[in-house]
Write a protein that holds these residues in place. Structure first.
Motif, PDB file in Angstrom:
ATOM      1  N   LEU A 218       0.972  -1.798  -0.080  1.00 56.93           N
ATOM      2  CA  LEU A 218       0.220   0.033  -0.251  1.00 56.93           C
ATOM      3  C   LEU A 218       0.669   1.220   0.009  1.00 56.93           C
ATOM      4  CD1 LEU A 218      -2.948  -0.868   2.354  1.00 56.93           C
ATOM      5  CD2 LEU A 218      -2.859  -1.070  -0.294  1.00 56.93           C
ATOM      6  N   ILE A 219       2.328   1.212   0.502  1.00 57.26           N
ATOM      7  CA  ILE A 219       3.010   2.414  -0.088  1.00 57.26           C
ATOM      8  C   ILE A 219       3.343   3.051  -1.240  1.00 57.26           C
ATOM      9  CG2 ILE A 219       5.495   3.275   0.757  1.00 57.26           C
ATOM     10  CD1 ILE A 219       5.493   0.816   3.125  1.00 57.26           C
ATOM     11  N   PHE A 220       3.359   2.103  -2.008  1.00 53.02           N
ATOM     12  CA  PHE A 220       3.279   2.280  -3.491  1.00 53.02           C
ATOM     13  C   PHE A 220       1.514   3.198  -3.977  1.00 53.02           C
ATOM     14  CE2 PHE A 220       6.231  -1.192  -2.852  1.00 53.02           C
ATOM     15  CZ  PHE A 220       7.036  -0.482  -2.829  1.00 53.02           C
ATOM     16  N   SER A 221       0.788   3.124  -3.429  1.00 52.54           N
ATOM     17  CA  SER A 221      -0.495   3.740  -3.814  1.00 52.54           C
ATOM     18  C   SER A 221      -0.145   4.589  -2.221  1.00 52.54           C
ATOM     19  CB  SER A 221      -1.680   2.779  -3.215  1.00 52.54           C
ATOM     20  OG  SER A 221      -1.501   1.592  -4.282  1.00 52.54           O
ATOM     21  N   GLY A 222       0.279   5.214  -2.006  1.00 55.51           N
ATOM     22  CA  GLY A 222       0.371   6.632  -1.300  1.00 55.51           C
ATOM     23  C   GLY A 222       0.178   6.776  -0.242  1.00 55.51           C
ATOM     24  N   VAL A 223      -0.627   5.734  -0.274  1.00 56.05           N
ATOM     25  CA  VAL A 223      -1.096   5.417   2.304  1.00 56.05           C
ATOM     26  C   VAL A 223       0.086   5.859   2.604  1.00 56.05           C
ATOM     27  CG1 VAL A 223      -2.019   3.646   3.733  1.00 56.05           C
ATOM     28  CG2 VAL A 223      -3.241   3.990   1.075  1.00 56.05           C
ATOM     29  N   SER A 224       0.639   6.335   3.565  1.00 54.82           N
ATOM     30  CA  SER A 224       1.243   6.523   4.635  1.00 54.82           C
ATOM     31  C   SER A 224       0.731   5.938   6.143  1.00 54.82           C
ATOM     32  CB  SER A 224       1.390   7.897   4.747  1.00 54.82           C
ATOM     33  OG  SER A 224       0.230   8.666   5.938  1.00 54.82           O
ATOM     34  N   PHE A 225       1.537   4.967   6.766  1.00 50.97           N
ATOM     35  CA  PHE A 225       1.890   4.712   8.172  1.00 50.97           C
ATOM     36  C   PHE A 225       1.936   5.208   9.738  1.00 50.97           C
ATOM     37  CE2 PHE A 225       1.812   1.550   4.768  1.00 50.97           C
ATOM     38  CZ  PHE A 225       0.502   0.707   4.700  1.00 50.97           C
ATOM     39  N   ILE A 226       1.523   5.038  10.400  1.00 51.64           N
ATOM     40  CA  ILE A 226       1.628   6.279  11.865  1.00 51.64           C
ATOM     41  C   ILE A 226       1.721   5.345  13.364  1.00 51.64           C
ATOM     42  CG2 ILE A 226      -0.226   6.949  12.485  1.00 51.64           C
ATOM     43  CD1 ILE A 226       1.085   9.258  12.522  1.00 51.64           C
ATOM     44  N   ASN A 227       2.462   5.490  14.196  1.00 51.59           N
ATOM     45  CA  ASN A 227       2.592   4.612  15.202  1.00 51.59           C
ATOM     46  C   ASN A 227       1.136   5.226  15.645  1.00 51.59           C
ATOM     47  OD1 ASN A 227       2.953   3.815  17.849  1.00 51.59           O
ATOM     48  ND2 ASN A 227       4.093   1.963  16.917  1.00 51.59           N
ATOM     49  N   LEU A 228      -0.001   4.519  16.131  1.00 54.84           N
ATOM     50  CA  LEU A 228      -0.679   4.898  17.163  1.00 54.84           C
ATOM     51  C   LEU A 228      -0.189   6.165  18.442  1.00 54.84           C
ATOM     52  CD1 LEU A 228      -3.547   4.854  18.072  1.00 54.84           C
ATOM     53  CD2 LEU A 228      -3.614   2.996  19.128  1.00 54.84           C
ATOM     54  N   LEU A 229       0.805   4.835  18.805  1.00 55.97           N
ATOM     55  CA  LEU A 229       1.361   6.463  20.372  1.00 55.97           C
ATOM     56  C   LEU A 229       2.195   7.334  19.460  1.00 55.97           C
ATOM     57  CD1 LEU A 229       1.605   6.461  23.321  1.00 55.97           C
ATOM     58  CD2 LEU A 229       3.951   5.092  22.689  1.00 55.97           C
ATOM     59  N   LYS A 230       2.434   7.872  18.701  1.00 53.59           N
ATOM     60  CA  LYS A 230       2.983   9.280  17.978  1.00 53.59           C
ATOM     61  C   LYS A 230       1.467   9.730  17.465  1.00 53.59           C
ATOM     62  CE  LYS A 230       5.926  10.877  14.184  1.00 53.59           C
ATOM     63  NZ  LYS A 230       6.182  10.473  12.930  1.00 53.59           N
ATOM     64  N   LEU A 231       0.764   8.990  17.337  1.00 51.18           N
ATOM     65  CA  LEU A 231      -0.605  10.008  16.261  1.00 51.18           C
ATOM     66  C   LEU A 231      -1.166  10.487  17.514  1.00 51.18           C
ATOM     67  CD1 LEU A 231      -2.813  10.606  14.780  1.00 51.18           C
ATOM     68  CD2 LEU A 231      -3.393   8.940  14.721  1.00 51.18           C
ATOM     69  N   TYR A 232      -1.541   9.465  18.793  1.00 45.25           N
ATOM     70  CA  TYR A 232      -1.717  10.267  20.215  1.00 45.25           C
ATOM     71  C   TYR A 232      -1.164  11.372  20.838  1.00 45.25           C
ATOM     72  CZ  TYR A 232      -3.409   9.444  25.317  1.00 45.25           C
ATOM     73  OH  TYR A 232      -4.175   9.229  25.969  1.00 45.25           O
TER      74      TYR A 232
END
Length: 452
Positions: A218-232
């Motif tokens: 999915l990275i190649f489809s423009g989706v980014s990932f984030i660690n939940l703790l960082k978002l919180y």
């Protein structure tokens, strides 16, 4: 996501600056006409530029650059007009005490304040409406469910101007939330239909190899990932105690990088202590006299507290409670505490009872900024509840701090554990900019008599 939040805040600030100087131009146009604007612009520009900088700092201290307040409700409008009342008072005092600019713009100042307030309130109202309804949304799917996910979803629903929108939760258990739940493989196949921009991965969730590989694609489809703790951490400005571990502290507390900052902070502490100490000397006699006539001796309240590296020290305060408190077992102060004297309530509301702690700062036991020092008895109880509690003792305790400005007075073990989330956030992220933020917001509390 962090960049999007900062962009929104910067756009508010940029708009404010443009409109403040536009208000000065309009003021001069009304007062002197088009022909004489260049002449008067030169003499008004620099003093009003200083005033506008102070005004922006006041707006910042009142949380008016915080997206949580960017809603057209009573709280926003009340805060805005209270801030501008303070701004007018500051500007009046500024021109009274700084006559070397060669102008005493009484009429211009109040005309400018009225025009600036009108322009800014129209601009802010329009911006609040736009960000809440039309600004680009960051659509998030949560890969895993927890108490933190629930808190974030509620925050996104309650504060749409933050720019986040939860689309689904990947989890099979029933939850008390109106959020769409799908399985991981359906998320991967349907991410375009769901218009997902970001996937938040639960920090404690173990993914099988196939799921990990599919998510990687999915990275190649423009989706980014984030660690939940960082978002919180980004959204709430605190850290959840239940989800951090020894490994987290090893990864995130880079104390060797704070050495220059810590040395600069010590220098600033001593410089500020000199000036605030002068205030203490000026107020010592009247405060001492009023304590004496309202509740007798002693004037000061001294108590053992835990400081940096777990070292005990004696803290000094003006006494705000009845004289027999020192003989009682340690207990938290509570709202409407009967032990607090009438004059003591005033001292607490204005934070004047804290002034003698300048002595602690000069002795090196405390700093102006840091976690509040706690009694040894409470430290033992809190450490049993939260093994990471002693991490607060990594730095000097402070007169004010991130936890103090974000959470009301903690009158129980449970409330102190909630404040600990903010203390750990400060220890991890402490910097000159964060310290300036704390100082400005502390002034906000003092101006509103919200001490306790």
């Amino acid at each position: 996501m962090f960049i999007l939040t900062k962009f929104k805040q910067f756009s508010i600030l940029f708009g404010d600056i443009i409109l403040l100087f536009a208000s000065l131009y309009i003021t001069l146009y009304i007062r002197y006409g088009q022909i004489y604007i260049p002449l008067h612009w030169r003499e008004h520009f620099y003093p009003f530029a200083i005033i506008y900088l102070i005004w922006i700092m006041v707006l910042y201290s009142q949380n008016l650059y915080n997206l949580n307040l960017a809603k057209n409700n009573f709280r926003f409008f009340r805060t805005f007009f209270e801030s501008f009342t303070i701004n007018i008072l500051i500007a009046s005092l500024f021109f009274y005490f700084t006559p070397f600019f060669g102008i005493t713009p009484k009429t211009n100042l109040f005309l400018n304040a009225a025009i600036a307030a009108t322009l800014l309130i129209v601009w802010r109202s329009a911006y609040n409406l736009f960000t809440a309804k039309y600004f680009i949304k960051n659509r998030i799917a949560f890969l895993g469910y927890s108490k933190e996910v629930k808190e974030l979803i509620n925050a996104f629903d309650r504060e749409p101007q933050l720019g986040y929108e939860s689309t689904c939760i990947v989890h099979d258990e029933p939850i008390a939330l109106e959020a769409k739940r799908i399985n991981t493989h359906k998320l991967i196949s349907d991410f375009k239909r769901l218009k997902i921009n970001t996937i938040a991965i639960h920090h404690g969730k173990t993914l099988d190899r196939k799921t990990t590989n599919d998510l990687y694609k999915l990275i190649f489809s423009g989706v980014s990932f984030i660690n939940l703790l960082k978002l919180y951490e980004e959204v709430t400005a605190k850290l959840p105690l239940e989800t951090i571990s020894h490994g987290w502290f090893l990864d995130n507390l880079q104390e060797s990088e704070k050495k220059i900052y810590e040395r600069l902070k010590i220098l600033v502490d001593y410089i500020l202590a000199f000036f605030v100490g002068a205030m203490l000397l000026a107020l010592f006699l009247p405060i001492s006299f009023l304590i004496l006539v309202t509740s007798g001796m002693p004037i000061f309240y001294m108590q053992k507290r835990i400081g940096k590296n777990g070292k005990k020290f004696t803290i000094y305060k003006f006494r705000t409670m009845t004289k027999n408190v020192t003989n009682e077992a340690a207990q938290f102060a509570t709202k409407n505490d009967k032990r607090i004297t009438e004059f003591g309530k005033f001292l607490r509301q204005t934070r004047l009872d804290e002034l003698p702690q300048i002595i602690n700062i000069l002795k090196g036991d405390m700093s102006f900024l840091g976690p509040r020092p706690e009694q040894p008895e409470f430290v033992k109880q809190l450490t049993l509840k939260a093994p990471f509690y002693p991490i607060r003792h990594l730095i000097k305790p402070g007169l004010t701090g991130w936890a103090q400005i974000n959470y009301s007075y903690a009158g129980s073990i449970e409330e102190n554990l909630k404040k600990l989330q903010y203390d750990i956030y400060y220890i991890k992220n402490r910097s000159l900019l964060l310290d300036i933020t704390i100082i400005l917001k502390t002034f906000n509390i003092l101006l509103r008599f919200r001490g306790r």
